[in-house]
Write an enzyme that holds these catalytic residues in place. Structure first.
Site, short mmCIF file in Angstrom:
data_model
loop_
_atom_site.label_atom_id
_atom_site.label_comp_id
_atom_site.label_asym_id
_atom_site.label_seq_id
_atom_site.Cartn_x
_atom_site.Cartn_y
_atom_site.Cartn_z
N TYR A 4 -7.18 10.71 5.44
CA TYR A 4 -7.06 11.59 6.60
C TYR A 4 -7.92 12.81 6.32
O TYR A 4 -7.63 13.56 5.39
CB TYR A 4 -5.62 12.05 6.80
CG TYR A 4 -4.63 10.96 7.17
CD1 TYR A 4 -4.69 10.34 8.42
CD2 TYR A 4 -3.61 10.57 6.30
CE1 TYR A 4 -3.77 9.35 8.77
CE2 TYR A 4 -2.70 9.58 6.63
CZ TYR A 4 -2.79 8.98 7.88
OH TYR A 4 -1.88 8.01 8.22
N PRO B 221 -1.43 6.21 17.94
CA PRO B 221 -1.58 5.51 16.65
C PRO B 221 -1.62 6.45 15.45
O PRO B 221 -1.79 6.00 14.32
CB PRO B 221 -2.88 4.73 16.80
CG PRO B 221 -3.61 5.36 17.92
CD PRO B 221 -2.63 6.10 18.76
N LYS C 295 3.11 3.45 14.24
CA LYS C 295 4.51 3.06 14.48
C LYS C 295 4.66 1.98 15.56
O LYS C 295 5.73 1.35 15.64
CB LYS C 295 5.33 4.27 14.95
CG LYS C 295 5.41 5.41 13.98
CD LYS C 295 6.45 5.15 12.93
CE LYS C 295 6.58 6.29 11.96
NZ LYS C 295 6.76 5.86 10.60
N HIS D 152 0.84 -1.19 0.00
CA HIS D 152 0.00 0.00 0.00
C HIS D 152 0.89 1.24 0.00
O HIS D 152 1.85 1.29 0.76
CB HIS D 152 -0.88 0.00 1.25
CG HIS D 152 -1.85 1.12 1.25
ND1 HIS D 152 -3.12 1.00 0.76
CD2 HIS D 152 -1.70 2.40 1.60
CE1 HIS D 152 -3.72 2.17 0.84
NE2 HIS D 152 -2.87 3.03 1.35
N TYR E 6 7.01 8.55 7.33
CA TYR E 6 5.73 7.83 7.42
C TYR E 6 5.96 6.33 7.32
O TYR E 6 5.38 5.54 8.06
CB TYR E 6 4.83 8.33 6.28
CG TYR E 6 3.39 7.88 6.33
CD1 TYR E 6 2.63 8.01 7.48
CD2 TYR E 6 2.78 7.38 5.18
CE1 TYR E 6 1.30 7.62 7.50
CE2 TYR E 6 1.44 7.01 5.19
CZ TYR E 6 0.72 7.13 6.36
OH TYR E 6 -0.60 6.75 6.38
P1 RFL Z 1 1.01 -6.04 22.88
O1 RFL Z 1 0.62 -6.34 21.50
O2 RFL Z 1 0.09 -5.23 23.72
O3 RFL Z 1 1.27 -7.42 23.60
C1 RFL Z 1 1.49 -7.50 25.01
C2 RFL Z 1 1.09 -8.88 25.46
O4 RFL Z 1 1.38 -9.00 26.85
C3 RFL Z 1 0.30 -9.64 27.51
N1 RFL Z 1 0.37 -9.23 28.93
C4 RFL Z 1 0.86 -10.03 29.90
N2 RFL Z 1 1.33 -11.29 29.86
C5 RFL Z 1 1.79 -11.84 31.02
N3 RFL Z 1 1.76 -11.16 32.20
C6 RFL Z 1 1.28 -9.87 32.28
N4 RFL Z 1 1.26 -9.21 33.44
C7 RFL Z 1 0.81 -9.27 31.08
N5 RFL Z 1 0.29 -8.05 30.80
C8 RFL Z 1 0.04 -8.05 29.49
C9 RFL Z 1 -0.93 -9.15 26.78
O5 RFL Z 1 -2.04 -10.03 26.94
C10 RFL Z 1 -0.40 -9.14 25.32
O6 RFL Z 1 -0.62 -10.38 24.69
O7 RFL Z 1 2.44 -5.31 22.96
P2 RFL Z 1 3.71 -5.34 21.96
O8 RFL Z 1 4.10 -6.76 21.66
O9 RFL Z 1 4.68 -4.42 22.57
O10 RFL Z 1 3.18 -4.75 20.57
C11 RFL Z 1 2.78 -3.39 20.49
C12 RFL Z 1 1.64 -3.26 19.45
O11 RFL Z 1 0.60 -4.16 19.79
C13 RFL Z 1 1.10 -1.82 19.41
O12 RFL Z 1 2.15 -0.88 19.50
C14 RFL Z 1 0.33 -1.55 18.10
O13 RFL Z 1 -0.86 -2.29 18.06
C15 RFL Z 1 0.04 -0.05 17.95
N6 RFL Z 1 -0.82 0.22 16.78
C16 RFL Z 1 -0.30 0.25 15.51
N7 RFL Z 1 1.04 0.04 15.32
C17 RFL Z 1 1.56 0.00 14.06
O14 RFL Z 1 2.79 -0.19 13.93
N8 RFL Z 1 0.77 0.17 12.93
C18 RFL Z 1 -0.59 0.40 13.03
O15 RFL Z 1 -1.28 0.50 12.02
C19 RFL Z 1 -1.16 0.46 14.37
N9 RFL Z 1 -2.50 0.65 14.55
C20 RFL Z 1 -2.20 0.41 16.97
C21 RFL Z 1 -3.03 0.61 15.83
C22 RFL Z 1 -2.78 0.37 18.26
C23 RFL Z 1 -4.12 0.57 18.40
N10 RFL Z 1 -4.67 0.57 19.72
C24 RFL Z 1 -4.59 -0.65 20.50
C25 RFL Z 1 -4.60 1.79 20.43
C26 RFL Z 1 -4.39 0.80 16.00
C27 RFL Z 1 -4.95 0.78 17.29
C28 RFL Z 1 -6.43 0.99 17.47
#
Ligand code: RFL
Length: 403
Positions: free
Chosen positions: A213, A305, A309, A83, A400
């Site tokens: 956007y 978000p 990143k 994309h 970006y």
């Molecule tokens: P995660 O994915 O939150 O995984 C953490 C894991 O830890 C578990 N956990 C525990 N396990 C054991 N003991 C505990 N005490 C624990 N506490 C928590 C949880 O159950 C979970 O499985 O963190 P990680 O691996 O650091 O990854 C980060 C990403 O998930 C996050 O930064 C992104 O989703 C942000 N984000 C986006 N990032 C992008 O690069 N591109 C995107 O297009 C994008 N879109 C987004 C997003 C985040 C969003 N939200 C959640 C605000 C869109 C949205 C709506």
């Protein structure tokens, strides 16, 4: 807690105990396993929950290269889609940026995060990786010594304990890793941007062939394809908004209004299957380690978000930490671990800076003492410069897609 209550899990140990099975924890686990490093992943939730949690979708070219060079790209090569266009709909008209042809000439790959997580999980388990679902890390102790311990609560409520040489906290912003840092061990940079988004996942085909956007006097609206049937939308809302106050009809009417449907065409509607309010915040810890405890992904730094990143930084940091842990454990070289934090923070702050710029491009942020019309004019000038200046467009594209 008495020693005898831990008896069942006293044998539980691994050189690296990884907390959390998100993108950070699973990339780290896979890379350590491939390098022959003894590790275990402890995950609070169940497997179904982890691999069905819809979140990110836009992977940077750098992230794809990391997954590719480590043989973790099977699913995204088959099902991911390139994309490279975004469309801005503003008070002064509409324009598109084909960012594949700007900056470093790199596209995003659209691949839903939960599918990536499912791939990483399957690969880890197939390769013999140890993972404990339904196991919540409660605290990390002894991180300033050579033998840290992770106390856990199993799904049935029983306590347990894991001994480690290193602990990688990949358990997000509210996880045990962050909570276990002693007061004063790290500095926390926190910024609440004063803006909230209603994040929506719609069972509806994308309405644009671009990331959309829209800036509007009623607030920002965003459109991001996830697949041919699923689209993510965002609506700027008042901080403190309750997601249930937005009926489906109200959501679609507001999206149509802010995306200027009467001028550019109505959105393709469908059922809203997920809605959550996201407060736009930045939160960076410095340094990203304390003794033998290392923070990775959202546990290390939270980014709004607005610039997509978070998951990309998580994968990058996981690769840096996997190499450093391998150097320490397999080759007796602790130096890369000592520079883990500095190396990651360079990328984190660049991503924060770009995200900060995006927030100010897309919203009118109230600031005490300054006239709002002045801010508004500055924002329009920023948009005009992005619309007309090739140099600005190259800078935008590079930041970006890059990390
Ligand atoms: P995660 O994915 O939150 O995984 C953490 C894991 O830890 C578990 N956990 C525990 N396990 C054991 N003991 C505990 N005490 C624990 N506490 C928590 C949880 O159950 C979970 O499985 O963190 P990680 O691996 O650091 O990854 C980060 C990403 O998930 C996050 O930064 C992104 O989703 C942000 N984000 C986006 N990032 C992008 O690069 N591109 C995107 O297009 C994008 N879109 C987004 C997003 C985040 C969003 N939200 C959640 C605000 C869109 C949205 C709506």
């Amino acid at each position: 807690m008495t020693e005898s209550q831990y008896a069942r899990s006293d044998q539980d140990s691994a050189d690296v105990v990884i907390l959390g099975a998100g993108p950070a924890g699973l990339v780290l686990g896979n890379l350590l396993l491939r390098n022959g490093i003894d590790c275990v992943v402890l995950e609070r939730a169940g497997r179904d929950h982890v691999q069905n949690r819809a979140r990110a979708g836009f992977l940077a070219a750098h992230t794809v290269r990391i997954l590719e060079r480590n043989g973790l790209d099977g699913g995204l090569r088959r099902r991911g889609r390139e994309h490279g266009v975004c469309e801005f709909r503003t008070e002064s008209g509409r324009f598109r940026l084909d960012y594949r042809l700007l900056g470093r000439g790199e596209p995003h790959t659209v691949y839903p995060q939960h599918e990536l997580v499912a791939d990483l999980l399957a690969q880890f388990v197939d390769a013999g990786g140890r993972i404990r679902f339904g196991t919540e890390a409660v605290a990390v102790t002894g991180a300033d010594g050579p033998a840290p311990t992770v106390t856990v609560r199993e799904g049935d409520g029983r306590p347990g304990r894991w001994r480690a040489r290193y602990v990688a906290a990949c358990d997000g912003r509210h996880g045990a890793g962050r909570r276990s840092l002693p007061p004063g061990a790290v500095h926390r940079h926190h910024r609440d941007h004063g803006v909230s988004w209603l994040g929506l996942l719609a069972e509806a085909p994308p309405s644009l062939d671009a990331v959309g956007y829209a800036t509007h006097p009623r607030g920002f609206a965003g459109h991001m394809a996830r697949s041919s049937e699923i689209t993510r939308y965002y609506l700027q809302c008042e901080p403190g908004t309750r997601p249930e106050d937005w009926s489906e009809e109200r959501v679609w009417d507001e999206l149509d209004l802010r995306m200027r449907a009467t001028e550019y065409g109505h959105l393709r509607r469908g059922g809203i299957v997920q809605r959550a309010v996201v407060d736009l915040e930045s939160d960076v810890l410095e340094p990203l380690s304390h003794g033998s405890l290392f923070l990775v992904g959202d546990a290390a730094a939270l980014i709004s978000p607005s610039a997509a990143k978070g998951a990309n930084l998580a994968v990058l940091e996981a690769e840096i930490l996997a190499r450093a842990l391998t150097d320490a454990l397999a080759h007796g070289d602790p130096e890369p671990l000592a520079s883990y934090s500095d190396r990651c923070l360079v990328h984190i702050w660049r991503a924060q800076e770009f995200s900060h710029w995006m927030i100010r491009l897309l919203h009118d942020i109230p600031e005490s003492g300054s006239a709002s019309l002045f801010r508004e004019r500055l924002r329009h000038a920023r948009i005009a410069s992005l619309r007309t200046s090739r140099t600005q467009q190259d800078w935008f594209a590079e930041n970006y897609v890059g990390i």
